[in-house]
Design an enzyme around this catalytic site. Structure first.
Site, short mmCIF file in Angstrom:
data_model
loop_
_atom_site.label_atom_id
_atom_site.label_comp_id
_atom_site.label_asym_id
_atom_site.label_seq_id
_atom_site.Cartn_x
_atom_site.Cartn_y
_atom_site.Cartn_z
N CYS A 1 2.52 -35.16 28.53
CA CYS A 1 3.61 -35.52 27.61
C CYS A 1 4.28 -36.88 27.83
O CYS A 1 4.61 -37.54 26.85
CB CYS A 1 4.65 -34.42 27.61
SG CYS A 1 3.98 -32.93 26.85
N LYS B 1 14.46 -34.79 22.32
CA LYS B 1 13.29 -34.43 23.14
C LYS B 1 12.55 -35.68 23.58
O LYS B 1 12.23 -35.84 24.77
CB LYS B 1 12.38 -33.49 22.34
CG LYS B 1 11.06 -33.18 23.01
CD LYS B 1 11.21 -32.42 24.32
CE LYS B 1 9.93 -32.47 25.12
NZ LYS B 1 10.01 -31.83 26.41
N GLU C 1 11.06 -27.94 23.66
CA GLU C 1 10.95 -27.26 24.96
C GLU C 1 11.08 -28.27 26.09
O GLU C 1 10.48 -29.32 26.05
CB GLU C 1 9.60 -26.53 25.02
CG GLU C 1 9.42 -25.70 26.26
CD GLU C 1 10.63 -24.81 26.54
OE1 GLU C 1 10.99 -24.00 25.69
OE2 GLU C 1 11.26 -24.98 27.61
P1 NAD Z 1 -1.83 -26.87 24.56
O1 NAD Z 1 -2.91 -27.78 24.16
O2 NAD Z 1 -1.83 -26.26 25.93
O3 NAD Z 1 -1.75 -25.64 23.52
C1 NAD Z 1 -1.77 -25.80 22.15
C2 NAD Z 1 -2.53 -24.62 21.55
O4 NAD Z 1 -2.39 -24.68 20.13
C3 NAD Z 1 -4.02 -24.61 21.84
O5 NAD Z 1 -4.39 -23.40 22.47
C4 NAD Z 1 -4.68 -24.75 20.46
O6 NAD Z 1 -5.90 -24.03 20.33
C5 NAD Z 1 -3.61 -24.19 19.56
N1 NAD Z 1 -3.71 -24.64 18.17
C6 NAD Z 1 -3.88 -25.90 17.69
N2 NAD Z 1 -3.89 -25.89 16.37
C7 NAD Z 1 -3.74 -24.61 15.97
C8 NAD Z 1 -3.67 -23.98 14.69
N3 NAD Z 1 -3.74 -24.68 13.55
N4 NAD Z 1 -3.51 -22.63 14.66
C9 NAD Z 1 -3.43 -21.91 15.81
N5 NAD Z 1 -3.48 -22.47 17.03
C10 NAD Z 1 -3.64 -23.80 17.11
O7 NAD Z 1 -0.48 -27.68 24.33
P2 NAD Z 1 0.92 -27.49 25.10
O8 NAD Z 1 0.88 -28.19 26.41
O9 NAD Z 1 1.30 -26.07 25.04
O10 NAD Z 1 1.88 -28.34 24.16
C11 NAD Z 1 2.27 -27.88 22.89
C12 NAD Z 1 3.42 -28.75 22.40
O11 NAD Z 1 4.54 -28.59 23.29
C13 NAD Z 1 3.11 -30.24 22.38
O12 NAD Z 1 3.78 -30.81 21.28
C14 NAD Z 1 3.74 -30.74 23.67
O13 NAD Z 1 4.14 -32.10 23.56
C15 NAD Z 1 4.96 -29.86 23.80
N6 NAD Z 1 5.46 -29.65 25.16
C16 NAD Z 1 4.58 -29.44 26.18
C17 NAD Z 1 5.08 -29.18 27.46
C18 NAD Z 1 4.15 -28.93 28.61
O14 NAD Z 1 4.64 -28.82 29.73
N7 NAD Z 1 2.86 -28.81 28.43
C19 NAD Z 1 6.46 -29.12 27.68
C20 NAD Z 1 7.31 -29.34 26.61
C21 NAD Z 1 6.80 -29.59 25.35
C1 UGA Z 2 7.94 -33.18 31.81
C2 UGA Z 2 9.46 -32.97 31.77
O1 UGA Z 2 9.96 -32.90 33.11
C3 UGA Z 2 9.81 -31.68 31.02
O2 UGA Z 2 11.23 -31.57 30.90
C4 UGA Z 2 9.18 -31.73 29.63
O3 UGA Z 2 9.42 -30.53 28.94
C5 UGA Z 2 7.68 -31.93 29.76
O4 UGA Z 2 7.44 -33.16 30.48
C6 UGA Z 2 7.00 -32.10 28.44
O5 UGA Z 2 7.59 -32.48 27.46
O6 UGA Z 2 5.79 -31.87 28.48
P1 UGA Z 2 5.93 -32.19 33.24
O7 UGA Z 2 5.20 -33.36 32.70
O8 UGA Z 2 5.34 -30.85 33.11
O9 UGA Z 2 7.39 -32.11 32.56
O10 UGA Z 2 6.24 -32.41 34.81
P2 UGA Z 2 7.27 -33.35 35.59
O11 UGA Z 2 7.83 -32.59 36.69
O12 UGA Z 2 8.21 -34.02 34.69
O13 UGA Z 2 6.29 -34.43 36.23
C7 UGA Z 2 5.66 -35.43 35.41
C8 UGA Z 2 4.94 -36.42 36.30
O14 UGA Z 2 5.88 -37.25 36.97
C9 UGA Z 2 4.09 -35.75 37.40
O15 UGA Z 2 2.88 -36.46 37.53
C10 UGA Z 2 4.94 -35.90 38.63
O16 UGA Z 2 4.19 -35.94 39.80
C11 UGA Z 2 5.61 -37.25 38.35
N1 UGA Z 2 6.89 -37.41 39.08
C12 UGA Z 2 7.95 -36.61 38.79
C13 UGA Z 2 7.00 -38.40 40.04
O17 UGA Z 2 6.03 -39.15 40.31
N2 UGA Z 2 8.19 -38.55 40.70
C14 UGA Z 2 9.26 -37.76 40.43
O18 UGA Z 2 10.32 -37.96 41.06
C15 UGA Z 2 9.14 -36.77 39.46
#
Ligand code: NAD
Ligand code: UGA
Length: 468
Positions: free
Chosen positions: A281, A225, A166
């Site tokens: 992340c 990713k 994602e």
């Molecule tokens: P999160 O902590 O918000 O959510 C994860 C959820 O999974 C929790 O609610 C937890 O209770 C649940 N969970 C854990 N183990 C479980 C199990 N065995 N069965 C059922 N539920 C279970 O995490 P997130 O931010 O959604 O991130 C999830 C993944 O996506 C991570 O690998 C992260 O790196 C990736 N990711 C996150 C973002 C982001 O913006 N947060 C963006 C891209 C990718």
């Molecule tokens: C980031 C990536 O942008 C997503 O594509 C990815 O899916 C996600 O991580 C993930 O894998 O979790 P996110 O961390 O939600 O998304 O937010 P960003 O907009 O990337 O910002 C990350 C951090 O960098 C923030 O603290 C933001 O303030 C900082 N940032 C971003 C800067 O300081 N300067 C910039 O120009 C951009």
């Protein structure tokens, strides 16, 4: 293996920042597909089912409208994990993959225990063929381990594992999902693998043009990713490195960002200097990348990427040091207002927020912090500090005050520090703030969002990141 071309039942394990919004959009755009999001955290499921859509567990612009449209039509949040898994044809694993805090790889490698638990659960309860989709961010070659676990149960059920990382960013998740630059799907390049890829392509093609749906082999998808996050974070560290040099030389980091961003080979995005990147992340994924590179004996590659993290730590420390140095080398007993706690604007997520590190540094210098954030709850701020600091919970409670009114935070303070780029901070009545602060009145703009001319005219001593 039985692989339907048109999926009608999806289950997503993990109702977090990714699982919730991603599945809500799939359900919105594909009304004929039943989408059930499950989680072991029952409270989280209850929160997703709340009557009051302003109380969803995640704040994202546009999310509540999507949930309102699809929930209880074809989108369901449920704690009945086994049932949802067994009924689904396609299962997304969207659980957390934090940095390991124990054992081999502690502090570097991704902790895959939650992913493994999901794989074991699926293997145990599935009574029909399943496509299992890695949505979580995972180390390259994790699909191999998932497949081994799935197959080990030895039942008469077949599995295909796809990688579908994602790319949404928090604060813009819904727009990112609706108008994704690209969706990436990695799968085995054999007959069943290609069929499984096609069935997921058919889901996304409900709203995205086919040219934006990229397909690759599994390993390229998994590694893309980590690479994308490493490149994005590297840009932030690169511009932050220049911000330190700007402050020494009188150059202006925004002008530099504009000058280099106009070169189409560099591009204008992700060049905003800041107090440092946060979020759940960037750091975790780069540490994981560094760990993987080292484990393959690629020391130079690991050192190269590790520098992105080191520069980010330096930037957070540099900002906190600047506050102490400017306030005549002591903040002990001084009231400092912190505006912003979330790691970026338009989210209530605080994971790895630069604010936590700056606050911890200032508290170690015995500052009295008054904190305001428009979306983060007080309990979260205490939890973040307790987790990071060596101080007791009681001490943290004594040293910080959390307020709902920004003017109250700034009243009678020695300094204001801006940690998150919330738009509302720009619109404050800064003259009124100035009048009720101690003099000289200092503002430390860690996000470069305030109008420098106006702040000068009002009379503030203004420090802006990347400005001499
Ligand atoms: P999160 O902590 O918000 O959510 C994860 C959820 O999974 C929790 O609610 C937890 O209770 C649940 N969970 C854990 N183990 C479980 C199990 N065995 N069965 C059922 N539920 C279970 O995490 P997130 O931010 O959604 O991130 C999830 C993944 O996506 C991570 O690998 C992260 O790196 C990736 N990711 C996150 C973002 C982001 O913006 N947060 C963006 C891209 C990718
Ligand atoms: C980031 C990536 O942008 C997503 O594509 C990815 O899916 C996600 O991580 C993930 O894998 O979790 P996110 O961390 O939600 O998304 O937010 P960003 O907009 O990337 O910002 C990350 C951090 O960098 C923030 O603290 C933001 O303030 C900082 N940032 C971003 C800067 O300081 N300067 C910039 O120009 C951009």
């Amino acid at each position: 293996m039985n692989i339907p071309n048109n999926i009608t039942n999806i289950c997503c394990i993990g109702a977090g920042y990714v699982g919730g919004p991603t599945m809500a959009v799939i359900a919105q755009k594909c009304p004929e597909i039943k989408v059930t999001v499950v989680d072991i955290n029952q409270q989280r499921i209850a929160d997703w089912n709340t009557e009051n859509l302003d109380k969803l567990p995640i704040y994202e612009p546009g999310l509540k409208e999507v949930v309102q449209e699809a929930r209880d039509r074809n989108l369901f949040f449920s704690a009945e994990v086994d049932k949802a898994i067994d009924e689904a044809q396609m299962i997304f694993i969207s659980v957390n993959t934090p940095t390991k805090t124990y054992g081999v790889g502690k502090g570097m490698a991704a902790d895959l225990k939650y992913v493994e638990l999901c794989a074991r659960k699926i293997a145990k309860v599935a009574t029909s063929d399943k496509i299992v989709v890695e949505k979580s961010t995972l180390p390259v070659r994790t699909a191999e381990s998932i497949k081994t676990i799935l197959d080990a149960e030895g039942k008469n059920v077949n599995f295909k594992v796809l990688s579908n990382p994602e790319f949404l960013a928090e604060g813009t998740a819904i727009d990112d999902l609706h108008n994704a630059d690209r969706v990436l799907i990695g799968g085995d390049q054999d007959e069943d693998g290609l069929k499984a890829i096609q069935s997921l392509v058919n889901v996304y093609s409900h709203w995205l043009p086919l040219e934006r749906i990229l397909t690759t082999n599994v390993w390229s998808s998994e590694l893309s990713k980590l690479t994308a996050n490493a490149f994005l974070a590297q840009r932030v560290s690169s511009i932050n490195a220049m911000s330190a040099l700007c402050e020494q030389t009188g150059a202006n980091v925004d002008e530099i960002a504009n000058a280099i961003g106009s070169d189409s080979r560099i591009g204008p995005k992700f060049l905003k200097a800041s107090v440092g990147f946060g979020g759940s992340c960037f750091q975790k994924d780069i540490l994981n990348l560094v760990y993987i590179a080292r484990s393959y004996g690629l020391g130079e590659v690991a050192d190269y990427w590790e520098q992105v993290i080191k520069l980010n730590d330096y930037q957070k420390r540099r900002f906190a040091e600047k506050i102490v140095k400017t306030l005549f080398n002591t903040v002990s007993g001084k009231k400092i207002a912190m505006l912003g706690w979330a790691f970026k604007q338009d989210t209530n997520d605080t994971r790895e927020s630069a604010a936590i590190y700056v606050a911890d540094y200032l508290l170690n210098e015995q500052a009295e912090l008054v904190i305001y954030d428009p979306k983060v709850k007080a309990g979260q701020i205490y939890t973040d500090l307790d987790y990071l600091s060596t101080r007791s919970e009681e001490e943290n409670k004594r040293l910080i005050t959390i307020v709902n009114d920004p003017y109250e935070a700034m009243d009678d303070s020695h300094a204001v520090a801006i940690l998150t780029e919330w738009d509302e901070f720009k619109a404050y009545d800064w003259k009124r703030v100035y009048n009720c602060m101690k003099k000289p009145a200092f503002v430390f703009d860690g996000r470069n969002i305030l109008n420098i001319r106006i702040m000068d005219e009002v009379g503030f001593e203004l420090y802006t990141i990347g400005r001499g």
